[in-house]
Design a protein around this motif. Structure first.
Motif, PDB file in Angstrom:
ATOM      1  N   UNK A   1       0.843  -1.185   0.000  1.00  0.00           N
ATOM      2  CA  UNK A   1       0.000   0.000   0.000  1.00  0.00           C
ATOM      3  C   UNK A   1       0.883   1.241   0.000  1.00  0.00           C
ATOM      4  N   UNK A   2       0.530   2.240  -0.819  1.00  0.00           N
ATOM      5  CA  UNK A   2       1.292   3.494  -0.868  1.00  0.00           C
ATOM      6  C   UNK A   2       0.474   4.620  -0.270  1.00  0.00           C
ATOM      7  N   UNK A   3       1.134   5.423   0.552  1.00  0.00           N
ATOM      8  CA  UNK A   3       0.533   6.650   1.070  1.00  0.00           C
ATOM      9  C   UNK A   3       1.108   7.795   0.250  1.00  0.00           C
ATOM     10  N   UNK A   4       0.235   8.502  -0.441  1.00  0.00           N
ATOM     11  CA  UNK A   4       0.664   9.565  -1.344  1.00  0.00           C
ATOM     12  C   UNK A   4       1.212  10.766  -0.588  1.00  0.00           C
ATOM     13  N   UNK A   5       2.236  11.382  -1.171  1.00  0.00           N
ATOM     14  CA  UNK A   5       2.873  12.538  -0.585  1.00  0.00           C
ATOM     15  C   UNK A   5       2.505  13.823  -1.309  1.00  0.00           C
ATOM     16  N   UNK A   6       2.254  13.738  -2.623  1.00  0.00           N
ATOM     17  CA  UNK A   6       2.008  14.923  -3.449  1.00  0.00           C
ATOM     18  C   UNK A   6       0.593  15.451  -3.317  1.00  0.00           C
ATOM     19  N   UNK A   7      -0.050  15.698  -4.453  1.00  0.00           N
ATOM     20  CA  UNK A   7      -1.377  16.310  -4.487  1.00  0.00           C
ATOM     21  C   UNK A   7      -2.415  15.482  -3.727  1.00  0.00           C
TER      22      UNK A   7
ATOM     23  N   UNK B   1      -3.672  10.151   0.896  1.00  0.00           N
ATOM     24  CA  UNK B   1      -4.440   9.106   0.217  1.00  0.00           C
ATOM     25  C   UNK B   1      -3.653   7.796   0.278  1.00  0.00           C
ATOM     26  N   UNK B   2      -4.360   6.697   0.535  1.00  0.00           N
ATOM     27  CA  UNK B   2      -3.733   5.369   0.547  1.00  0.00           C
ATOM     28  C   UNK B   2      -4.294   4.568  -0.614  1.00  0.00           C
ATOM     29  N   UNK B   3      -3.392   3.958  -1.375  1.00  0.00           N
ATOM     30  CA  UNK B   3      -3.812   3.141  -2.507  1.00  0.00           C
ATOM     31  C   UNK B   3      -3.135   1.787  -2.443  1.00  0.00           C
ATOM     32  N   UNK B   4      -3.881   0.766  -2.865  1.00  0.00           N
ATOM     33  CA  UNK B   4      -3.297  -0.566  -2.957  1.00  0.00           C
ATOM     34  C   UNK B   4      -2.447  -0.614  -4.216  1.00  0.00           C
ATOM     35  N   UNK B   5      -1.203  -1.028  -4.078  1.00  0.00           N
ATOM     36  CA  UNK B   5      -0.259  -1.078  -5.189  1.00  0.00           C
ATOM     37  C   UNK B   5      -0.235  -2.463  -5.812  1.00  0.00           C
ATOM     38  N   UNK B   6      -0.092  -3.482  -4.996  1.00  0.00           N
ATOM     39  CA  UNK B   6      -0.025  -4.855  -5.480  1.00  0.00           C
ATOM     40  C   UNK B   6      -0.082  -5.799  -4.293  1.00  0.00           C
ATOM     41  N   UNK B   7      -0.090  -7.076  -4.576  1.00  0.00           N
ATOM     42  CA  UNK B   7       0.096  -8.105  -3.556  1.00  0.00           C
ATOM     43  C   UNK B   7       0.717  -9.316  -4.223  1.00  0.00           C
ATOM     44  N   UNK B   8       1.305 -10.162  -3.407  1.00  0.00           N
ATOM     45  CA  UNK B   8       1.971 -11.350  -3.933  1.00  0.00           C
ATOM     46  C   UNK B   8       2.013 -12.423  -2.865  1.00  0.00           C
ATOM     47  N   UNK B   9       2.112 -13.661  -3.318  1.00  0.00           N
ATOM     48  CA  UNK B   9       2.442 -14.768  -2.425  1.00  0.00           C
ATOM     49  C   UNK B   9       3.885 -15.130  -2.706  1.00  0.00           C
ATOM     50  N   UNK B  10       4.661 -15.228  -1.646  1.00  0.00           N
ATOM     51  CA  UNK B  10       6.083 -15.539  -1.763  1.00  0.00           C
ATOM     52  C   UNK B  10       6.340 -16.864  -1.060  1.00  0.00           C
TER      53      UNK B  10
END
Length: 128
Positions: A93-99, A103-112
């Motif tokens: 999850x990324x927390x936006x710094x700019x405009x 805002x928090x957005x899901x970026x990706x997920x994976x099984x490792x």
């Protein structure tokens, strides 16, 4: 918080810096993959302290870009503990710094899938 994850502290949090950017000014996917690998290893060590190697990273699909200055959180949970391997789900999850600040957005997920190995690199039982 991504669905299926309890509200908890992330395994790791990282501030994205200029060294992490590509020519378009977004963060290289490989940088995110390397942090997914680290977060999975940190989660595996909660089950057993061992030397782990990454065997597989299952289907990583990037849903949103990550930008310079974003704070990226890597949430983990153990999916399966086998005889010599541990499977860990990592949600990013990324927390936006700019405009879109805050805002928090899901970026990706994976099984490792990580495999415990001995000093010669041979698989060894996770739990003895």
């Amino acid at each position: 918080m991504p669905p299926g994850f309890d509200r908890k502290d992330p395994a790791i949090r990282v501030l994205m810096l200029p060294k992490d950017t590509n020519a378009l000014g977004t963060i290289f996917g490989g940088v995110i993959l390397s942090y997914i690998d680290l977060a999975a290893a940190a989660e595996a060590r909660k089950t057993a302290i061992a030397r782990y190697v990454t065997k597989a990273m299952r289907e990583v699909v990037f849903l949103e870009p990550v930008f310079l200055g974003d704070i990226v959180s890597f949430y983990t949970s153990t999916v399966r503990v086998g005889r010599t391997s541990i499977t860990v789900r990592v949600s990013v999850e990324a927390e936006r710094w700019g405009a879109g600040r805050g805002e928090r957005v899901k970026v990706t997920e994976a099984e490792v899938v990580l495999v415990a190995v001995d000093e010669k690199g041979h698989p060894t039982p996770v739990l003895e």
